[in-house]
Enzyme design. Sequence first.
Site, PDB file in Angstrom:
ATOM      1  CD  GLU B 283      -3.037  -1.022   0.312  1.00 33.62           C
ATOM      2  OE1 GLU B 283      -3.235   0.085  -0.234  1.00 33.62           O
ATOM      3  OE2 GLU B 283      -3.730  -2.022   0.074  1.00 33.62           O
ATOM      4  CB  CYS B 318      -1.219   7.089   1.156  1.00 32.59           C
ATOM      5  SG  CYS B 318      -2.504   6.234   2.066  1.00 32.59           S
TER       6      CYS B 318
END
Lengths: 480, 551
Positions: B283, B318
Amino acid sequence: MEGLEGTLAELRDTFKSGRTRSVAWRKSQLRGMIEFVQENEERIFQALDQDVGKHPVEAYRDEVGVVAKSAKLSLSCVEKWMAPRKGDLPLVFFPASAQVMPEPFGVVLIMGSWNFPISLTLDPLIAAISAGNAVVLKPSELSPTCSSFLAENIPKYLDPKSIKVIEGGIDVCEQLLQQKWDKIFFTGSQRVGRIVMTAAAQHLTPVTLELGGKSPAIMDSSSNPTNMKVIAKRIVGAKWGSCSGQACIAIDYLLVEERFASDLIDLLAKTIKQFYGENPRESKSYCKIVNKNNFKRLLDLLKDPLVEASVAYGGSVDEEKMYIEPTILLNPPLDSQIMTEEIFGPLLPIITLDDIYESIDFISSRPKPLAIYAFTRDEKFKKQILSRTSSGSVTFNDTLLQFLCDSLPFGGVGQSGFGRYHGKYSFDTFSHEKAILQRGFFPELEPRYPPWNSFKLHFIKLAYAFNYIGLILLLLGLKK
Amino acid sequence: MRSLCVEPFQNFSVVDTGARRTLTYCSPWKTNHKHEAVLSPPPSRPIRKSLCVCLSSSSKLPVMMEEKKKTFDASEAALLVKELNESFRTGKTKSYEWRVSQLKSIEKMVVEREKDICEALYKDLSKPELEAFVSEIAMVKSSCKEALKELKHWMKPEKAKTSMETYPSSAEIVSEPLGAVLVISTWNYPFSLSVKPVIGAITAGNATVLKPSEIAPATSSLLSKLFEEYLDRSAVRVVEGDVPQTTALLEQKWDKIFYTGSPRVGRIIMTAAAKHLTPVVLELGGKCPAVIDSDVDLQVTARRIVAGKWQANNGQACISVDYIITTKDFAPKLIDALRKGIEECFGTDPMESKDISRIVSSNHFSRLQSLMDEYKVYNKIVVGGQRNQKELKIAPTIFLDVPGDSQLMQEEIFGPLLPIITVENVKDSIDLINSKPKPLAAYLFTNNDKLKNYFVQSVSSGGMAINDTVLHVTVSSLPFGGVGESGMGSYHGKFSFDAFSHKKAVLYRSFSGDSSVRYPPYTPEKQKLIKAVMNGGIFNIILALMGWSRD
């Protein structure tokens, strides 16, 4: 090298233009694939005969037929697979919609293997096409006739701007792996699998690794006294009937209770004779060993004196014909190479146990295989095999057929690889699932934004609990 | 090495309860590894335990951390993996009851220790309580809740159709745990990005090690303490530390590695995983663009951008908006609206606001500072620009028309800086996005349906939100994960369960219906029949059986 970069640049441009994304393109390529195998059936049979001595029936069953079937399935389903799926949304998001939309990765690399040089190269290609990718296909150099046949003929049937076949050995593979791909699909050995994944890591490229492993067959004789003949056929078929054991899902070794071992060996020997005649060397139905390296590797497995002593049937070889007789070994030492490495050839060790239930510990204490085969009618035993061992697949009372079942994912776990394909899974393997949330501008929930206060905290807590009544009460000022 | 090995013990012997524990834990280790005893440092477990005791009161925290780090090495990691594999092999983590009990414990942990968690997050990031609740605590709670509700359903084998070739038979797909898995998490949402993957691993029935980020030390040590207290120690563990500990962990053979963090480290993780053929979920992040058309509701858009940038851990997320693309004409209006939005949320002086996180560390502060001060961009600031190195604070800062080759437009920003790029036509933004690596998220604000469709079709990103930001990650029916440089694999909801499961194909056959066609010796008749069966036409099969087939 320069040529390779040029090829890749061309493929990237093609992909960018959107050409490979349309349904029409995907379908036309799938039709091209069907045409390719139909029109070239005889030539494919010849190439396979030359590379591994495969009989046309075996070649159709394991190669041409597999490709045609898979292309047809994709052709009829691709539109359905491409359609975005709706996602459920909680009411707080109203008005909004959520979707999961599959999209192609981009330019992908497929590295085929030599044991099924047509199907294990073209089946992943069908998958990549269905998902809308541009593809470089690298057939195995160890099956040179098939490799050059594909390189020569694929461009005649499939869009040469989007699908390229690149031939070559290790040096070419190394060059290919240095490039940045959007996905790599590899079928082959664990050793090379590690190399492929290490190279892929440099570019954060996702990989599917279809590897092998020591796939065991469990023979529960006591629950199956009446079906021994059928079982023997299925075992012999799965050991020697598919590329002479040079298959990732072939039976690697057999587990049986000691008291049934000698009967089983007799029955297997009888079945082998029935299939391949008194002298299998002359049989057209029996594949040769692919090359000298593998021939030597297999002979080395037998060289260990303790292993040699354990040969219970067969054992003869003919180097000129690259022939190794169907060979059965009884209880070779467990620490010998033949029991620690994947055999990938026509040697079948039989390991005897006191109680067939011991086979579960035997298997689970070893690396996870690609397949487990179990012949049993004992439901309790079946359940235990399922819950206490791990493998890519489990097939009860048969062999190899899991490979043909489109609704089942095909792929390994642990040392036998990761990622899966076949049927819809093939499409998924070459697609990224894009999550999409669409919202309107109204209504706007003020409590989402700072400055924070206790009302907003309360509101959000209720919203997260999906406590709609509480929310209304709070908004009306009736709740503290 | 030897002195290192002794020192911590001396230190801890001062701490009352720690010393006794140290001795009892030490003995089995000494007997098992007589040779290493001289060379390698002592095991971390007892020290970590005693550390917890002293952490709360001691001001010598950094010194102690330093010593503790030296204690976890490869042999210790190997021992840990062995222990976990042993508990996995007993089969206890596979049972529905075990999974449920662990999920319930996590739920309990979050409810009972909400305050401690918020405090730790405040220490690490000055994260406002409400933001901590929304993005960390509530996320974990709802994951637990959903998993508890759906687990039985997820665990059930899925029936699969069988075909002509395999008739008669039945088939199913069984989800099974992978084994011992490693979760390496990150510092920006140090609680939820640690616990959510662990929930996935537990739901799927794995034994799990969590390595929280050392850059959020308060949360890391809290997690270590809480896991010890609430979860089954034999199958769920926390290992604290930084590079050496992570390296030691990565040398081991795991059955899955789940990593959240940067693409640079993602490469290292995947390379290490390749040695053991371990599948990974990565991720990562990326420069997430927000395209803003001129026909939007300006106020709502501005506030949703503010939410997706500064309210998301002050841009240190993110999926937070990395840069904006809009048209030349619309940019001034948008900037005004954003300025107003910032003021509404954080007041006239955002440096004084309690509702915004600080920068995580001085390293990151200086990285952001150098992005701001680059000669190509320092005079492009139109909003904000204030900073305070001592408090690690940077105000929401907007840049207009920075050059494409500036660091600000090359690197993932991961902070409160927001460049706005202008284009002639809003459609041009798509080429700009596609010229960069694929981002984790892409946002579009428009009322134009054609543009929406075009954007969805032609931009590749992990996920997308149209007319909003960030919200798509809270929808558990959507997979969350990247593509290309933004990572691989996905999780959330059922996808978390799947990420930590192997889908085992199971085919059941009986002994009837065995056709000799399958077996050698091969004949032309068999070839015809096989062809007919694989092509699926029942008519052809009959013809072939009767020997009348045409080919």
